[in-house]
Design an enzyme around this catalytic site. Structure first.
Site, PDB file in Angstrom:
ATOM      1  N   ILE A 292      38.374  49.039  42.145  1.00 51.93           N
ATOM      2  CA  ILE A 292      38.440  49.582  40.781  1.00 51.93           C
ATOM      3  C   ILE A 292      37.933  51.026  40.770  1.00 51.93           C
ATOM      4  O   ILE A 292      38.557  51.912  40.179  1.00 51.93           O
ATOM      5  CB  ILE A 292      37.657  48.674  39.790  1.00 51.93           C
ATOM      6  CG1 ILE A 292      38.348  47.301  39.719  1.00 51.93           C
ATOM      7  CG2 ILE A 292      37.557  49.320  38.409  1.00 51.93           C
ATOM      8  CD1 ILE A 292      37.559  46.213  39.006  1.00 51.93           C
TER       9      ILE A 292
ATOM     10  N   ASP B  48      32.171  48.763  28.146  1.00 54.44           N
ATOM     11  CA  ASP B  48      33.064  47.618  27.938  1.00 54.44           C
ATOM     12  C   ASP B  48      32.330  46.311  28.219  1.00 54.44           C
ATOM     13  O   ASP B  48      32.854  45.237  27.940  1.00 54.44           O
ATOM     14  CB  ASP B  48      34.280  47.744  28.871  1.00 54.44           C
ATOM     15  CG  ASP B  48      35.343  46.682  28.596  1.00 54.44           C
ATOM     16  OD1 ASP B  48      35.640  46.443  27.404  1.00 54.44           O
ATOM     17  OD2 ASP B  48      35.879  46.085  29.555  1.00 54.44           O
TER      18      ASP B  48
ATOM     19  N   GLU C 293      26.416  39.371  26.525  1.00 49.42           N
ATOM     20  CA  GLU C 293      27.657  39.435  25.738  1.00 49.42           C
ATOM     21  C   GLU C 293      27.838  38.133  24.965  1.00 49.42           C
ATOM     22  O   GLU C 293      27.534  37.077  25.504  1.00 49.42           O
ATOM     23  CB  GLU C 293      28.860  39.600  26.686  1.00 49.42           C
ATOM     24  CG  GLU C 293      28.953  40.968  27.257  1.00 49.42           C
ATOM     25  CD  GLU C 293      30.127  41.126  28.220  1.00 49.42           C
ATOM     26  OE1 GLU C 293      31.071  40.317  28.180  1.00 49.42           O
ATOM     27  OE2 GLU C 293      30.085  42.066  29.017  1.00 49.42           O
TER      28      GLU C 293
ATOM     29  N   ALA D  88      31.768  47.629  34.634  1.00 50.08           N
ATOM     30  CA  ALA D  88      31.435  46.585  35.629  1.00 50.08           C
ATOM     31  C   ALA D  88      30.720  45.402  34.977  1.00 50.08           C
ATOM     32  O   ALA D  88      31.370  44.426  34.591  1.00 50.08           O
ATOM     33  CB  ALA D  88      30.620  47.188  36.752  1.00 50.08           C
ATOM     34  N   ARG D  89      29.419  45.518  34.829  1.00 48.35           N
ATOM     35  CA  ARG D  89      28.643  44.453  34.192  1.00 48.35           C
ATOM     36  C   ARG D  89      27.451  45.060  33.468  1.00 48.35           C
ATOM     37  O   ARG D  89      26.807  45.995  33.977  1.00 48.35           O
ATOM     38  CB  ARG D  89      28.122  43.446  35.231  1.00 48.35           C
ATOM     39  CG  ARG D  89      29.174  42.465  35.750  1.00 48.35           C
ATOM     40  CD  ARG D  89      29.652  41.473  34.679  1.00 48.35           C
ATOM     41  NE  ARG D  89      30.619  40.538  35.181  1.00 48.35           N
ATOM     42  CZ  ARG D  89      31.954  40.686  35.089  1.00 48.35           C
ATOM     43  NH1 ARG D  89      32.476  41.741  34.510  1.00 48.35           N
ATOM     44  NH2 ARG D  89      32.755  39.746  35.559  1.00 48.35           N
TER      45      ARG D  89
ATOM     46  N   HIS E 211      34.657  43.942  26.142  1.00 44.90           N
ATOM     47  CA  HIS E 211      35.020  43.427  27.474  1.00 44.90           C
ATOM     48  C   HIS E 211      36.546  43.227  27.609  1.00 44.90           C
ATOM     49  O   HIS E 211      37.026  42.095  27.760  1.00 44.90           O
ATOM     50  CB  HIS E 211      34.270  42.117  27.780  1.00 44.90           C
ATOM     51  CG  HIS E 211      34.153  41.853  29.254  1.00 44.90           C
ATOM     52  ND1 HIS E 211      33.072  41.251  29.838  1.00 44.90           N
ATOM     53  CD2 HIS E 211      34.998  42.139  30.285  1.00 44.90           C
ATOM     54  CE1 HIS E 211      33.254  41.152  31.148  1.00 44.90           C
ATOM     55  NE2 HIS E 211      34.426  41.691  31.438  1.00 44.90           N
TER      56      HIS E 211
ATOM     57  N   GLY F 243      38.377  44.796  29.985  1.00 42.67           N
ATOM     58  CA  GLY F 243      38.799  45.263  31.314  1.00 42.67           C
ATOM     59  C   GLY F 243      40.123  44.714  31.806  1.00 42.67           C
ATOM     60  O   GLY F 243      41.042  45.453  32.127  1.00 42.67           O
ATOM     61  N   SER F 244      40.242  43.400  31.856  1.00 40.76           N
ATOM     62  CA  SER F 244      41.440  42.800  32.460  1.00 40.76           C
ATOM     63  C   SER F 244      42.437  42.318  31.411  1.00 40.76           C
ATOM     64  O   SER F 244      43.381  41.591  31.744  1.00 40.76           O
ATOM     65  CB  SER F 244      41.021  41.629  33.348  1.00 40.76           C
ATOM     66  OG  SER F 244      40.362  40.648  32.576  1.00 40.76           O
TER      67      SER F 244
HETATM   68  C1  DGY Z   1      36.176  40.437  35.784  1.00 47.52           C
HETATM   69  O1  DGY Z   1      37.132  39.809  36.236  1.00 47.52           O
HETATM   70  O2  DGY Z   1      35.079  40.406  36.337  1.00 47.52           O
HETATM   71  C2  DGY Z   1      36.409  41.232  34.558  1.00 47.52           C
HETATM   72  O3  DGY Z   1      35.240  41.726  34.038  1.00 47.52           O
HETATM   73  C3  DGY Z   1      37.132  40.383  33.544  1.00 47.52           C
HETATM   74  O4  DGY Z   1      37.583  41.188  32.517  1.00 47.52           O
END
Ligand code: DGY
Length: 317
Positions: A156, A260, A265, A235-236, A283, A285-286
């Protein structure tokens, strides 16, 4: 046929695939199972297809029935699972790498753009109406020529670097090890966090959450950043000490944040909400159809591979 508990809803086509592959126990109401309920529902199952919202800590894992042999996480991150506890119980843990790289990097770039160009304030003003254009109205930070520090240059991070480079940013990174030239693509390596932060006009946090990275961006390390730096996190949430970051926003040490992901959360630290310069997303991201489909299919395939071969290439413990 193996019996699998799928803890959250998947896109329908993926649930259908799961039903063809296993005896799949679906969560049609998409209820957030308590740890107690998750343990109860695991009874008689061979595996779990979990999500990042499931906290599979030491205690929960120790109470899972003996029959559970795999936890296939529907995410690339696996900070929600205690890997050691799973290993002790001889439970394989797998994740879904690669398939979400592009979608997550897109959100990573959106965070950089949104935070630097004051998108939160801009959106609020445009919706409110009555804004008055002027030469200095909502002036933000230009990306072209700015130094982007990438913390964690995995897939990423590398994709964010590629896009940011095309926007004219100068890429620096810190990683456990220096990448080969073809992966680096001209990015400048720093072998320690302090050196990376000190050249980061914009920081993009892309490293996994682990015992080593929890609160890595904290009261002390924030001070290494240039005054007026922008911090983004795709990321986190666990990697950032929120109180220290909110304090840095208040002191204008940090110009803006783009986030994000959050600790606890969806209950993000309310301190962020007070700051117009916080560009925040839930969140995402994906969150594209292609990516969520590919992730769920991979999570299913991981279980299938594990039961067919006794191993899985995406095993992380
Ligand atoms: C993941 O897959 O870790 C992502 O944060 C999901 O959106």
């Amino acid at each position: 046929m193996k019996k699998i508990l799928i803890t959250r809803r998947l896109l329908r086509s993926c649930e259908e695939k799961a039903e063809k592959t296993f005896k799949a126990n679906l969560n049609l109401n998409d209820e957030l199972y308590s740890q107690k309920k998750l343990i109860e529902l695991s009874e008689g199952c061979d595996g779990l297809l979990s999500s990042l919202t499931d906290k599979l800590d030491t205690e929960t894992i120790s109470k899972l029935p003996e029959s559970i042999k795999i936890i296939s996480n529907f995410a690339v991150g696996f900070g929600n699972i205690d890997l050691e506890a799973a290993k002790k119980r001889d439970i394989a843990v797998t994740n879904t790498p690669e398939v979400l790289t592009d979608a997550t990097a897109e959100i990573g770039v959106l965070l950089i753009l949104g935070a630097c160009r004051r998108a939160s304030e801009g959106i609020a003003s445009a919706r409110e109406g009555g804004w008055k254009w002027s030469a200095d109205y909502l002036i933000g930070k230009q990306l072209t020529g700015a130094r982007l520090g990438i913390l964690g240059m995995g897939r990423i991070g590398q994709k964010i670097a590629k896009i940011a480079k095309s926007l004219g940013m100068v890429i620096h990174y810190h990683n456990r090890s220096k990448l080969s030239g073809d992966k680096e693509q001209g990015a400048i390596y720093h072998n320690n966090l302090k050196d990376l932060l000190s050249v980061s006009d914009v920081l993009s946090i892309c490293c996994p959450a682990s015992k080593e990275t929890v609160d890595m961006i904290n009261k002390d390390t924030i001070e290494y950043l240039p005054k007026g730096a922008v911090v983004t996190n795709v990321a986190r949430g666990d990697i950032v000490d929120d109180e220290a970051m909110i304090d840095a926003l208040e002191r204008r040490k940090i110009y803006a944040v783009g986030l994000d992901v959050y600790k606890n959360e969806p209950n993000l630290n309310p301190g962020y909400l007070k700051h117009k310069s916080a560009f925040i997303l839930p969140h995402l991201g994906s969150a594209t159809k292609d990516t969520r489909t590919a992730m769920a299919n991979l999570a299913i395939d991981n279980i299938d591979e594990f039961f067919n071969t006794g191993n899985c290439k995406n095993k992380v413990n």
